[in-house]
Design a protein around this motif. Structure first.
Motif, PDB file in Angstrom:
ATOM      1  N   TYR A 127       0.851  -1.191   0.000  1.00 54.62           N
ATOM      2  CA  TYR A 127       0.000   0.000   0.000  1.00 54.62           C
ATOM      3  C   TYR A 127       0.885   1.239   0.000  1.00 54.62           C
ATOM      4  CZ  TYR A 127      -2.922   3.804   1.741  1.00 54.62           C
ATOM      5  OH  TYR A 127      -3.556   5.004   1.883  1.00 54.62           O
ATOM      6  N   SER A 129       1.005   5.605  -1.979  1.00 52.64           N
ATOM      7  CA  SER A 129       0.326   6.590  -2.821  1.00 52.64           C
ATOM      8  C   SER A 129       0.847   6.562  -4.251  1.00 52.64           C
ATOM      9  CB  SER A 129       0.532   7.992  -2.241  1.00 52.64           C
ATOM     10  OG  SER A 129       1.904   8.376  -2.378  1.00 52.64           O
ATOM     11  N   ALA A 150      -3.257   4.500  -3.440  1.00 53.32           N
ATOM     12  CA  ALA A 150      -4.121   5.554  -2.896  1.00 53.32           C
ATOM     13  C   ALA A 150      -4.001   6.828  -3.718  1.00 53.32           C
ATOM     14  CB  ALA A 150      -3.753   5.827  -1.443  1.00 53.32           C
ATOM     15  N   GLN A 184      -7.678   2.815  -3.179  1.00 56.16           N
ATOM     16  CA  GLN A 184      -8.269   3.626  -2.111  1.00 56.16           C
ATOM     17  C   GLN A 184      -8.470   5.029  -2.660  1.00 56.16           C
ATOM     18  OE1 GLN A 184      -6.099   5.364   1.480  1.00 56.16           O
ATOM     19  NE2 GLN A 184      -6.965   3.501   2.392  1.00 56.16           N
ATOM     20  N   ASP A 201     -12.374   4.808   5.011  1.00 59.38           N
ATOM     21  CA  ASP A 201     -11.734   4.819   3.699  1.00 59.38           C
ATOM     22  C   ASP A 201     -12.494   3.899   2.752  1.00 59.38           C
ATOM     23  OD1 ASP A 201      -9.603   6.515   4.436  1.00 59.38           O
ATOM     24  OD2 ASP A 201      -8.556   4.826   5.362  1.00 59.38           O
ATOM     25  N   ASP A 203     -12.545   1.671  -0.631  1.00 59.31           N
ATOM     26  CA  ASP A 203     -11.596   0.928  -1.459  1.00 59.31           C
ATOM     27  C   ASP A 203     -12.334   0.140  -2.530  1.00 59.31           C
ATOM     28  OD1 ASP A 203      -8.980   1.284   0.129  1.00 59.31           O
ATOM     29  OD2 ASP A 203     -10.364   0.542   1.661  1.00 59.31           O
TER      30      ASP A 203
END
Length: 552
Positions: A127, A129, A150, A184, A201, A203
């Motif tokens: 995970y 960005s 994300a 996300q 959040d 997803d």
């Protein structure tokens, strides 16, 4: 594209009613750094509630930048009871992580993911960005581990609900390409009461429930076990094929081995953990690599997944559909395939330096002794028909990257080869081979075929499919020679029975348009049947051709 909606939660969501969430999946924070579950002591309650309510489950570990092996082991200790029932994810962010953005991000994450993959099994995810994806070269990670990426359209913590097509910017996700596996993208509040948090959040998982389960891997503890890499197994097999001078190059009349002299000759490739056997003879670039991967998958749940691959023209499609490979022109690792569809394929033997394209060694079958493709003699006549050599650019148009899904574990103290599994096929007639006595057998009974394989015979696949209606194909057994006779002629069957053969009943029905040929191997006193015209022509070199036995 299939899409499932879900949420991720942490200790901040303590008291949330997980069972009532309108989510197909829930990803729970389990650990942070080396401090274990101190930040979410209710993670088990959350996880159990997700599973009890039929939701898919995942866990994530928040990295603090300590020793990656120690942090991975801490994560494993917390989630090991959920092996085979949950995916594992590494959360790589800046807050509380002194190693973030210091230039060693890729190495740290890969060491962690390799460790948790080794111990927990399955295929863990990273995970981070989109910005981080594009800051470094993540290709060494992306080749094996999917992305939970994300990117938000809204800066504020504002609830907007699940979206059918979440917004994302036009820039790709670095080495992962156009789309992450999990995205996300915003915030959702599935229930008015969620423990006091304004929103969760949101997803999106791009796949099906079965796809999620494949990422979870198999149940069971792997401590004290050895992971068998199918990529390494395929590369070992192909290397041995290329180095065996009894193998040569040909595209016609035969390219799948078995054309060596008056008697099919086999070769074994073995390690401490497994043994495979194949027919020596003539191969080309695609048949050799396809066969190596087929043999490597024997005994796994993916056995037969590559059976429809025949040449470089269809390899890309079949290998991708198997769920075991991705395709991109990025650095290869051992067992990956350099491919130019319709032209050539070679296998990577040594991936060289991670992230360096072409810094490796290839194995390939490339041409016969006449520098052509057809009518070569069996065997490597000049030492150059099959080779292992330094990388060169064919030029290649893509690389088939294996994702590790078919890997399995064996006890460190009890290495046992994977057993072949005969999969039931509607109206299938299965072919098995006794290597000790050089004898084939054909049966429409999958149970009979499996019993023979379990006793040491080699499963060679579905020889043909029987007809729905048509003439009865009788089967008889010669107790003196071990031979079997298949025929539709009742008078011929009665003659055989009068000579001491034993009647074994009707095996299947024949009534189609595809010919099945009968040959007789006098040296082994065996009737041989094949629906492959090319194999028939090859076998005519040492067997008597009896023509068409029946049609299916």
């Amino acid at each position: 594209m299939s899409k499932l909606d879900g949420v991720d939660i942490s200790g901040f969501d303590k008291g949330i009613d997980v069972r009532s969430l309108s989510a197909a999946f829930v990803i729970v924070k389990a650990t942070e750094g080396t401090q274990g579950t101190v930040y979410n002591q209710t993670y088990r309650t959350m996880a159990d509630a997700a599973l009890d309510s039929g939701k898919l489950l995942g866990f994530y570990h928040y990295a603090n930048g300590g020793d990656p092996i120690t942090e991975a082991d801490s994560f494993y200790d917390a989630i090991k009871d959920y092996r085979g029932r949950a995916i594992a994810t590494l959360d790589w962010e800046q807050m509380g992580n002194p190693k973030f953005g210091k230039g060693n991000d890729v190495t740290w994450c890969k060491r962690f993911l390799d460790r948790i993959s080794e111990r927990f099994g399955g295929t863990p995810l990273l995970y981070t960005s989109k910005g981080v994806c594009n800051t470094y070269d993540w290709s060494s990670v992306a080749k094996r581990y999917p992305l939970w990426g994300a990117e938000y359209a809204y800066e504020d913590h504002v609830y907007q609900g699940y979206e059918s097509e979440p917004w994302q910017s036009s820039r790709p996700w670095g080495a992962w390409g156009a789309m992450p596996t999990i995205f996300q993208y915003g915030y959702v509040n599935p229930k008015p009461s969620n423990g006091g948090k304004a929103s969760l959040d949101a997803d999106a998982f791009y796949g099906t429930r079965d796809d999620w389960q494949r990422l979870c891997g198999e149940k069971g503890d792997t401590v004290g076990k050895v992971r068998i890499s199918i990529a390494d197994k395929a590369a070992t097999i192909h290397h041995a094929m290329c180095k065996d001078e009894r193998n040569g190059y040909s595209q016609y009349p035969n390219r799948w081995g078995g054309d060596y002299g008056s008697k099919p000759t086999t070769a074994k490739v073995s390690t401490k953990w497994w043994t495979v056997e194949y027919l020596l003879g003539s191969f080309d670039c695609s048949s050799s690599t396809i066969l190596s991967w087929r043999l490597a998958l024997v005994g796994t749940k993916y056995e037969g997944a590559l059976d429809d691959a025949t040449c470089t023209s269809d390899m890309l499609d079949v290998f991708l559909k198997s769920g075991l490979f991705t395709a991109s022109l990025t650095p290869a690792k051992r067992g990956d395939l350099y491919l130019t569809p319709g032209k050539h394929v070679a296998m990577c033997q040594d991936g060289g330096n991670d992230g360096v394209f072409g810094a490796d060694v290839l194995s390939e079958f490339n041409r016969n002794e006449n520098h052509g493709a057809y009518n070569g003699k069996p065997g490597d006549q000049d030492g150059l028909e099959s080779v292992v050599k330094a990388y060169y650019n064919f030029p290649w148009t893509t690389v088939l990257h294996y994702n590790g899904k078919a890997d399995y574990y064996v006890e460190d103290s009890k290495p046992t080869p994977a057993k072949q599994k005969v999969k039931a096929v509607t109206r299938g007639v299965y072919r098995v081979y006794d290597t000790d006595n050089s004898r084939h057998h054909w049966t429409s009974d999958v149970t009979e075929a499996q019993k023979l394989v379990d006793s040491g015979w080699t499963y060679e696949g579905v020889a043909w499919k029987s007809s729905v209606t048509g003439s009865k194909v009788y089967r008889a057994y010669n107790p003196k020679t071990g031979d079997h006779l298949l025929c539709t002629d009742a008078a011929r069957m009665l003659t055989a029975l009068g000579k001491g053969w034993r009647y074994e009943g009707v095996s299947f029905l024949a009534g189609g348009s595809k010919p099945v040929y009968e040959l007789y191997d006098g040296s082994h006193k065996e009737h041989f049947y094949t629906a492959d015209a090319s194999e028939r022509n090859t076998c005519k070199g040492w067997m008597s051709d009896k023509g068409v036995a029946f049609y299916v």
